[in-house]
Write an enzyme that holds these catalytic residues in place. Structure first.
Site, PDB file in Angstrom:
ATOM      1  N   HIS A 176     -39.629  14.167  16.440  1.00  0.00           N
ATOM      2  CA  HIS A 176     -39.736  14.089  14.985  1.00  0.00           C
ATOM      3  C   HIS A 176     -40.164  15.445  14.407  1.00  0.00           C
ATOM      4  CE1 HIS A 176     -41.006  12.955  10.964  1.00  0.00           C
ATOM      5  NE2 HIS A 176     -42.266  13.225  11.241  1.00  0.00           N
ATOM      6  N   HIS A 187     -47.233  19.288  10.979  1.00  0.00           N
ATOM      7  CA  HIS A 187     -47.616  18.500   9.803  1.00  0.00           C
ATOM      8  C   HIS A 187     -48.325  17.190  10.123  1.00  0.00           C
ATOM      9  CE1 HIS A 187     -43.736  16.313  10.356  1.00  0.00           C
ATOM     10  NE2 HIS A 187     -44.360  15.335   9.741  1.00  0.00           N
ATOM     11  N   GLU A 226     -53.551  14.385  10.952  1.00  0.00           N
ATOM     12  CA  GLU A 226     -53.521  12.952  10.647  1.00  0.00           C
ATOM     13  C   GLU A 226     -53.395  12.087  11.906  1.00  0.00           C
ATOM     14  OE1 GLU A 226     -53.402  11.410   7.605  1.00  0.00           O
ATOM     15  OE2 GLU A 226     -52.612   9.428   8.123  1.00  0.00           O
ATOM     16  N   ASP A 227     -52.518  12.465  12.809  1.00  0.00           N
ATOM     17  CA  ASP A 227     -52.152  11.552  13.893  1.00  0.00           C
ATOM     18  C   ASP A 227     -52.834  11.820  15.230  1.00  0.00           C
ATOM     19  OD1 ASP A 227     -50.533  10.185  12.201  1.00  0.00           O
ATOM     20  OD2 ASP A 227     -48.671  11.112  12.880  1.00  0.00           O
TER      21      ASP A 227
HETATM   22 MN    MN Z   1     -44.147  13.142   9.893  1.00  0.00          MN
END
Ligand code: MN
Length: 506
Positions: A46, A70, A74-75
């Site tokens: 991705h 990006h 967050e992940d």
């Molecule tokens: Mn993404």
């Protein structure tokens, strides 16, 4: 995907830029090692696809690097400090800009608008945040079939409501189109089936007609000695067909651009010559000849359009443009997206000037050669003023109102309206002289008494058309009435009318 596939898309990268992108590639692969997509593939795919889309749009090395990174904060819990240390504060700012939006978890309209608001605040400082977000969404849409069923509808609708219109207003047609076509079957399955069935029936015959016509046009152009760089045939996409059908009472026969050919030539002069050659052989439909070269659309689009009867019962739209116009119509603001708020004053080259209408909504009519040209009133960088306006929107405005603002004022198709002096104001379609007056100044709106449209005195609730010249007549004691609220489209006009009515109350 190899790193080279992505770096080869960068325009004349320096050694340090190549190093930055390579480092981001390796870092993202490491950081997301254990991380898997719904499709079962490594999450890293991705990130590569997103970075590649960003590079294809022509963005700079920092934006591509941020594309790889990006989702790291967050992940997979990478610390912002780590990104700053490894990649510098510019890349961190971009990654944080995207991260701060969170993943848009839909929790009712309020929640939703809040994320949007944050998106525009970040983007009004640096437009590249928006570019990354759009590419991220595009890849997520390409892989939507793997996402659990109950989430698909929400993601598809959100894409149609928000991301596709943003891409459109930024002039990035390439992304806009693909987002719409990918979302359509998920967002409106029944409608999709219906339009698809209707077009399938006709498809073979339509394509045959189009090819035949295409060939004869090319023959004519060659005969006249016009050098054609390349041409394209196009059958209208299903979503845009559906959208038009809605506007045309579902009548397929009333849609004149189901078939189109695009002709790319070397110079602006050649564009007009092609138009002449075509009109000499095929009868054009009245009212369908559009000169967006002399008169670009508010999102920067430039091209000549005409629609002709092919002689065998068919109707084909023809789009004529130069290579530069073609690139801009596909990539829009992305071509100039390496601008941010603080630094890098815009280069004042010819290219930017041609691109003016997208960058600044205030234009001027060039009185020199009698041709309408929109001059750039440079805002200092490439951030369109509407993005800036959304980012700076008053914090006190309610979520519901913000949402309406977005949908009614910013994502609607736009028209250009001229003052008698030749200043340009861009407004959403279906605006009235009331909207025009308030967009100039609240005082002018409040004292509006009448309007001359193209020299003719007409009611102030008349629907304005693109290119109208509007003169506002005011009266000293004039004041708005309740009725005006029905005729106003823009939220700014409505707001002023409501406020003034409130004040006038005894
Ligand atoms: Mn993404």
């Amino acid at each position: 995907m190899t790193l080279h596939e992505i770096t080869s898309l960068l325009k004349n990268p320096s050694v340090s830029e190549l190093a930055l992108v390579s480092k981001a590639y390796i870092f993202a692969e490491q950081a997301h090692r254990e991380h898997i997509r719904y499709s079962g593939e490594p999450y890293f795919n991705h990130l590569c696809e997103t970075a590649k889309l960003i590079a294809e749009l022509g963005a700079d090395a920092s934006t591509v690097a941020a594309g790889f990174l990006h989702d790291t904060i967050e992940d997979v819990n990478v610390k912002p400090e780590t990104i700053r240390k490894e990649f510098g504060s510019e890349v961190l700012m971009l990654v944080e800009g995207v991260t701060k939006l969170g993943r848009l978890r839909y929790r009712g309209v309020d929640r939703y608008s809040e994320s949007m608001r944050r998106l525009f605040i970040a983007s009004s400082k640096d437009l590249r945040v928006l570019i990354i977000k759009l590419c991220d969404r595009l890849h997520n849409m390409r892989t939507l079939s793997y996402v659990p069923k109950h989430k698909q509808l929400r993601i598809a609708k959100e894409t149609l409501d928000i991301y596709a219109p943003i891409a459109h207003r930024l002039g990035i047609r390439k992304i806009n189109r693909e987002l719409e076509e990918l979302s359509f079957p998920y967002a409106y399955p029944a409608e999709y089936e219906r339009v698809n069935a209707e077009l399938s029936q006709k498809r073979t015959e339509l394509i045959k007609k189009l090819s035949k016509f295409h060939k004869s046009v090319l023959k004519d152009l060659v005969k006249q000695g016009i050098q054609v760089l390349f041409t394209e045939e196009r059958l209208k996409g299903l979503y845009s067909l559906y959208y038009k059908l809605k506007q045309r009472d579902g009548d397929f026969e009333k849609i004149y651009d189901v078939l189109a050919i695009r002709i790319i030539v070397k110079t602006v002069e050649d564009c007009y010559r092609v138009l002449g050659v075509i009109h000499a052989s095929w009868r054009p439909l009245p009212g369908r000849i559009k000169d967006y070269v002399a008169f670009p659309k508010p999102n920067g689009y430039r091209s000549l359009h005409t629609t002709v009867f092919t002689g065998d019962g068919g109707i084909v739209e023809i789009q004529i443009r130069t290579e530069e116009m073609h690139r801009e119509s596909e990539y829009g603001v992305a071509l100039h997206a390496d601008y941010k708020e603080e630094e890098r004053p815009a280069k004042r080259g010819r290219k930017r000037r041609l691109y003016s209408s997208l960058i600044s909504w205030k234009g001027k009519r060039d009185k020199g050669d009698g041709k309408t040209v929109l001059n750039i009133e440079d805002t200092g960088n490439g951030i369109p003023s509407w993005v800036r306006a959304l980012g700076a929107l008053d914090r006190t405005i309610g979520e519901q109102e913000f949402w309406e603002h977005l949908r009614e004022d910013f994502f609607k198709d736009r028209i250009f309206i001229f003052t008698p002096k030749g200043d340009v104001v861009d407004l959403p379609t279906d605006s009235s002289p009331i909207d025009f007056a308030y967009s100039i100044h609240s005082d002018i709106g409040n004292h509006l008494m009448g309007a001359k449209i193209n020299g003719k005195l007409l009611p102030i609730h008349t629907t304005l058309q693109n290119g109208d010249i509007v003169e506002i007549l005011t009266k000293k004691g004039g004041k708005p009435t309740q009725k005006w609220l029905e005729f106003a489209r823009t939220s700014i006009a409505k707001k002023h009318i409501r406020n003034t009515l409130q004040k006038l109350k005894p």
